[in-house]
Design a protein around this motif. Structure first.
Motif, PDB file in Angstrom:
ATOM      1  N   THR A 217       0.840  -1.201   0.000  1.00 52.02           N
ATOM      2  CA  THR A 217       0.000   0.000   0.000  1.00 52.02           C
ATOM      3  C   THR A 217       0.876   1.252   0.000  1.00 52.02           C
ATOM      4  O   THR A 217       0.606   2.226  -0.712  1.00 52.02           O
ATOM      5  CB  THR A 217      -0.918   0.013   1.232  1.00 52.02           C
ATOM      6  OG1 THR A 217      -1.741  -1.162   1.220  1.00 52.02           O
ATOM      7  CG2 THR A 217      -1.812   1.252   1.231  1.00 52.02           C
ATOM      8  N   GLY A 264      -4.661  -3.380  -6.343  1.00 52.97           N
ATOM      9  CA  GLY A 264      -5.465  -4.575  -6.116  1.00 52.97           C
ATOM     10  C   GLY A 264      -4.675  -5.852  -6.339  1.00 52.97           C
ATOM     11  O   GLY A 264      -4.708  -6.781  -5.519  1.00 52.97           O
ATOM     12  N   TRP A 267      -2.068  -6.378  -3.619  1.00 57.06           N
ATOM     13  CA  TRP A 267      -2.654  -6.982  -2.422  1.00 57.06           C
ATOM     14  C   TRP A 267      -2.890  -8.476  -2.621  1.00 57.06           C
ATOM     15  O   TRP A 267      -2.597  -9.281  -1.743  1.00 57.06           O
ATOM     16  CB  TRP A 267      -3.985  -6.300  -2.089  1.00 57.06           C
ATOM     17  CG  TRP A 267      -3.848  -4.990  -1.398  1.00 57.06           C
ATOM     18  CD1 TRP A 267      -2.726  -4.464  -0.825  1.00 57.06           C
ATOM     19  CD2 TRP A 267      -4.889  -4.025  -1.194  1.00 57.06           C
ATOM     20  NE1 TRP A 267      -2.998  -3.226  -0.288  1.00 57.06           N
ATOM     21  CE2 TRP A 267      -4.316  -2.937  -0.490  1.00 57.06           C
ATOM     22  CE3 TRP A 267      -6.230  -3.972  -1.537  1.00 57.06           C
ATOM     23  CZ2 TRP A 267      -5.062  -1.819  -0.131  1.00 57.06           C
ATOM     24  CZ3 TRP A 267      -6.981  -2.854  -1.167  1.00 57.06           C
ATOM     25  CH2 TRP A 267      -6.391  -1.786  -0.470  1.00 57.06           C
ATOM     26  N   LEU A 268      -3.453  -8.810  -3.794  1.00 57.91           N
ATOM     27  CA  LEU A 268      -3.767 -10.207  -4.098  1.00 57.91           C
ATOM     28  C   LEU A 268      -2.519 -11.077  -4.069  1.00 57.91           C
ATOM     29  O   LEU A 268      -2.545 -12.223  -3.613  1.00 57.91           O
ATOM     30  CB  LEU A 268      -4.440 -10.282  -5.476  1.00 57.91           C
ATOM     31  CG  LEU A 268      -4.927 -11.655  -5.953  1.00 57.91           C
ATOM     32  CD1 LEU A 268      -6.043 -12.162  -5.040  1.00 57.91           C
ATOM     33  CD2 LEU A 268      -5.419 -11.564  -7.396  1.00 57.91           C
TER      34      LEU A 268
END
Length: 303
Positions: A217, A264, A267-268
């Motif tokens: 992040t 996204g 994160w995955l």
């Protein structure tokens, strides 16, 4: 000096690469090539054109270099914790959150010199969408493999070409590793029973996964700039004059949201990769390190 952490960090990094490389390829392509509009579209297009090998382009060199960089990160982190603890004097208790943050920051910055050459080769090969399976009338790949790519960059751009994107890489990895280790240590503390000194397996896995997501992040915006600078001029004319110009041009043409377009998929990918990384690291360090007591982060117990 904690030699065990260098060894276990090396193996942990290699395991993390093997788990997360396919999604890393998709991430890099989304960041650098406008023809890919989303995770699923990029994955389908890559598979249909290049097959499964397309997701693993250039993995052999990164699995070697990331083994070294992960060794540097974990080894530097743990030895910085030890030095900061000794600086406070004996009997001052466990490492503070500030010491964990600073040690993570030092570990992230320390590995840049080792990581940058392998990282630019990885990005160049991942963004090479031409397939060797194509017919005679299809464009052929520019690079034949990791070693050929490495030598081509040196020949065309000089040795310093291997360090293109090193500034955003440093600005990505310093803060993100500081956040990474701080998040991991904090969650491990939360999940450790008062009757135990260590979290159990599930606690380590969960803490590692969340730590990876937290680190990415923080690091994703600089990761976008890094990848674009590394690819700039490799396929067509150079677009960016440097680091700041890349940021301003990216914002002007695509808006600030582009910096988080790949968050996204980061994160995955981050959760399973760092779950594996920390479990491997903790298990190996626990086996290699003599004595039942150790400084932060907590060790897995074989209860």
């Amino acid at each position: 000096m904690h030699i065990a952490d260098f060894v276990s960090g090396s193996f942990a990094g290699a395991c993390g690469v093997a788990v997360g490389y396919p999604l890393d390829t998709v991430k890099v392509r989304i960041q650098t090539q406008k023809q890919f509009t989303g995770i699923w579209q990029c994955a389908v297009a890559t598979f249909s054109k290049e097959g499964m090998p397309g997701f693993f382009k250039g993995m052999s060199l990164p699995i070697t270099t990331i083994s070294m960089t992960s060794s540097v990160v974990f080894g530097t982190y743990r030895n910085c914790l030890q030095c900061l603890s000794q600086a406070r004097g004996a009997g001052c208790g466990p490492n503070t959150k500030q010491e964990v943050f600073l040690s993570g920051l030092a570990g992230g910055i320390a590995q840049i010199s080792v990581m940058s050459p392998g990282d630019i080769v990885k990005v160049r090969l991942q963004c090479q969408t031409e397939s060797k399976r194509g017919g005679s009338n299809m464009p052929r790949p520019k690079y034949h493999g990791p070693v050929h790519c490495l030598l081509s960059i040196i020949k065309e751009e000089g040795v310093m070409g291997l360090y293109r994107g090193a500034l955003p890489l440093m600005l990505r990895d310093g803060p993100s590793y500081a956040t990474y280790f701080l998040t991991y240590t904090t969650i491990c503390e939360w999940l450790t029973d008062s009757s135990k000194k260590r979290p159990d397996w599930s606690g380590v896995m969960f803490a590692g996964g969340i730590a990876g997501m937290a680190g990415w992040t923080i690091g994703t915006p600089m990761d976008v700039i890094k990848a674009r600078l590394q690819m700039d001029g490799a396929r067509d004319l150079k677009r960016y004059k440097g680091f700041y110009h890349c940021i301003t041009e990216t914002v002007r043409l695509e808006g600030a949201g582009v910096f988080f377009r790949s968050l996204g998929i980061n994160w995955l990918r981050a959760f399973p990769v760092n779950m594996v990384v920390f479990v491997t690291y903790e298990v190996l360090t626990g086996l290699l390190q003599a004595g039942p007591d150790s400084v932060d982060p907590p060790r897995i117990g074989f209860e």
